[in-house]
Design an enzyme around this catalytic site. Structure first.
Site, mmCIF file in Angstrom:
data_model
loop_
_atom_site.group_PDB
_atom_site.id
_atom_site.type_symbol
_atom_site.label_atom_id
_atom_site.label_comp_id
_atom_site.label_asym_id
_atom_site.label_seq_id
_atom_site.Cartn_x
_atom_site.Cartn_y
_atom_site.Cartn_z
ATOM 1 N N SER A 15 0.821 -1.207 0.000
ATOM 2 C CA SER A 15 0.000 0.000 0.000
ATOM 3 C C SER A 15 0.857 1.259 0.000
ATOM 4 O O SER A 15 0.355 2.347 -0.274
ATOM 5 C CB SER A 15 -0.927 0.012 1.220
ATOM 6 O OG SER A 15 -0.163 0.076 2.415
ATOM 7 N N TYR A 46 -3.853 0.028 4.069
ATOM 8 C CA TYR A 46 -4.729 -1.142 4.021
ATOM 9 C C TYR A 46 -5.196 -1.551 5.426
ATOM 10 O O TYR A 46 -6.208 -2.211 5.575
ATOM 11 C CB TYR A 46 -3.995 -2.329 3.386
ATOM 12 C CG TYR A 46 -3.935 -2.333 1.880
ATOM 13 C CD1 TYR A 46 -4.189 -1.194 1.125
ATOM 14 C CD2 TYR A 46 -3.601 -3.497 1.195
ATOM 15 C CE1 TYR A 46 -4.118 -1.210 -0.254
ATOM 16 C CE2 TYR A 46 -3.530 -3.527 -0.190
ATOM 17 C CZ TYR A 46 -3.788 -2.381 -0.915
ATOM 18 O OH TYR A 46 -3.718 -2.416 -2.278
ATOM 19 N N CYS A 78 3.071 -6.920 2.092
ATOM 20 C CA CYS A 78 2.174 -6.221 3.006
ATOM 21 C C CYS A 78 1.437 -7.274 3.818
ATOM 22 O O CYS A 78 0.751 -8.131 3.237
ATOM 23 C CB CYS A 78 1.193 -5.368 2.207
ATOM 24 S SG CYS A 78 -0.169 -4.670 3.150
ATOM 25 N N ASN A 79 1.591 -7.240 5.134
ATOM 26 C CA ASN A 79 0.914 -8.219 5.982
ATOM 27 C C ASN A 79 -0.600 -8.111 5.876
ATOM 28 O O ASN A 79 -1.301 -9.124 5.807
ATOM 29 C CB ASN A 79 1.339 -8.030 7.440
ATOM 30 C CG ASN A 79 2.739 -8.512 7.727
ATOM 31 O OD1 ASN A 79 2.956 -9.638 8.151
ATOM 32 N ND2 ASN A 79 3.714 -7.645 7.504
ATOM 33 N N CYS A 190 4.157 -5.498 10.282
ATOM 34 C CA CYS A 190 3.803 -4.563 9.212
ATOM 35 C C CYS A 190 5.112 -4.216 8.529
ATOM 36 O O CYS A 190 6.095 -3.867 9.199
ATOM 37 C CB CYS A 190 3.129 -3.308 9.764
ATOM 38 S SG CYS A 190 2.943 -1.990 8.533
ATOM 39 N N THR A 191 5.144 -4.315 7.219
ATOM 40 C CA THR A 191 6.423 -4.149 6.522
ATOM 41 C C THR A 191 6.991 -2.738 6.661
ATOM 42 O O THR A 191 8.207 -2.543 6.550
ATOM 43 C CB THR A 191 6.296 -4.528 5.034
ATOM 44 O OG1 THR A 191 5.224 -3.783 4.436
ATOM 45 C CG2 THR A 191 6.020 -6.019 4.875
ATOM 46 N N HIS A 192 6.147 -1.745 6.916
ATOM 47 C CA HIS A 192 6.671 -0.390 7.134
ATOM 48 C C HIS A 192 7.696 -0.359 8.267
ATOM 49 O O HIS A 192 8.685 0.379 8.201
ATOM 50 C CB HIS A 192 5.524 0.578 7.446
ATOM 51 C CG HIS A 192 4.816 1.111 6.245
ATOM 52 N ND1 HIS A 192 4.003 0.333 5.457
ATOM 53 C CD2 HIS A 192 4.809 2.356 5.688
ATOM 54 C CE1 HIS A 192 3.517 1.074 4.469
ATOM 55 N NE2 HIS A 192 3.991 2.303 4.586
#
EC number: 5.1.1.3
Length: 268
Positions: A15, A46, A78-79, A190-192
């Site tokens: 996202s 998301y 993205c999880n 969360c990949t962020h």
């Protein structure tokens, strides 16, 4: 640029900026990898969307990526997208689709106290997929689950380019509840958050291990789809949404930082 056609072997979808460390890690292993990164800014984040919304949107983005770029494999970096839409998207396309899901199995293996923290989006925390991972791998464990939409937004808006003290302060706020709870493993789900993984580890100290899914996802991606010599060198970053100058400048900077060509906007 919305109708531009290129061919890439690997496609990474998120996202926003979260999946960039995953794409970068693959290119560190395979510097000449042909790769496209697509940030679906239209639906960012998301993490506050319903499962039905995420499935419908991820399906539309994947269809556009398939049409324009013909990837041999797709990584849902993205999880939130993965726990909601992975199985649906796998049934939609003929190429492999790799998901990024909370590294709970890895966390349980690392934990001595069986007291594990999971930092994610709200929809990842509450989704049955995550509950199944906890039940399958975490019997006897205590889980502290926490969402941090504020930190995700800060990272999306360029926190990684701020001075380290500002980054550290934001991460320290995020981990404080886990420190107070006494977890000995923290899952970045969360990949962020992977952008500042080193700061998470610094902030929790040596008594807690920070884990994520990055290395496992990259290994699986390359195992399923080894690099091909005829597709080499081209690596680009696209963003969905209105052609906004601020967004374009921000993502051009992200693309340069991670060694990608800024390719512009994609209409989805």
């Amino acid at each position: 640029m919305s109708d531009r056609r290129e061919q890439f072997q690997y496609a990474f979808l998120d996202s926003g900026i979260g999946g960039l460390p995953y794409a970068h890690a693959l290119r560190v292993r395979v510097p000449e990898a042909s790769l496209v990164y697509v940030a679906d800014r239209v639906y960012f984040p998301y993490g506050n969307k319903s499962s039905a919304q995420i499935i419908a949107r991820a399906s539309a983005v994947l269809q556009k990526v398939q049409t324009n770029f013909s990837p041999h494999i797709v990584v849902l970096a993205c999880n939130s997208m993965s726990v909601n839409a992975l199985e649906f998207l796998r049934a939609q396309v003929s190429v492999p689709v790799v998901g990024v899901v909370p590294a709970i199995k890895q966390a349980v293996a690392c934990s001595h106290k069986k007291h594990i923290g999971v930092l994610a989006t709200q929809c990842t925390i509450t989704h049955p997929y995550t509950a199944c991972l906890r039940a399958q791998f975490g019997a006897g464990c205590v889980f502290q689950m926490r969402a941090d939409a504020r930190l995700i937004e800060c990272l999306e808006r360029g926190l990684i380019f701020e001075v380290e003290d500002m980054q550290r302060e934001a991460v320290a706020r995020s981990v404080m509840p886990f420190q107070e709870a006494g977890v000995d493993v923290l899952v970045l789900a969360c990949t962020h958050f992977v952008h500042v993984r080193h700061l998470f580890q610094d902030c929790v100290g040596t008594s807690c291990t920070v884990v994520d899914s990055l290395e496992g996802v990259v290994r699986r991606t390359l195992r399923l789809c080894p690099p091909q010599s005829q597709l080499r060198g081209n690596a680009a970053c696209y963003v969905t949404g209105a052609r906004d100058a601020v967004c374009a400048a921000r993502y051009a900077r992200y693309a340069q930082h991670f060694g990608l060509r800024w390719a512009g906007f994609l209409d989805v």
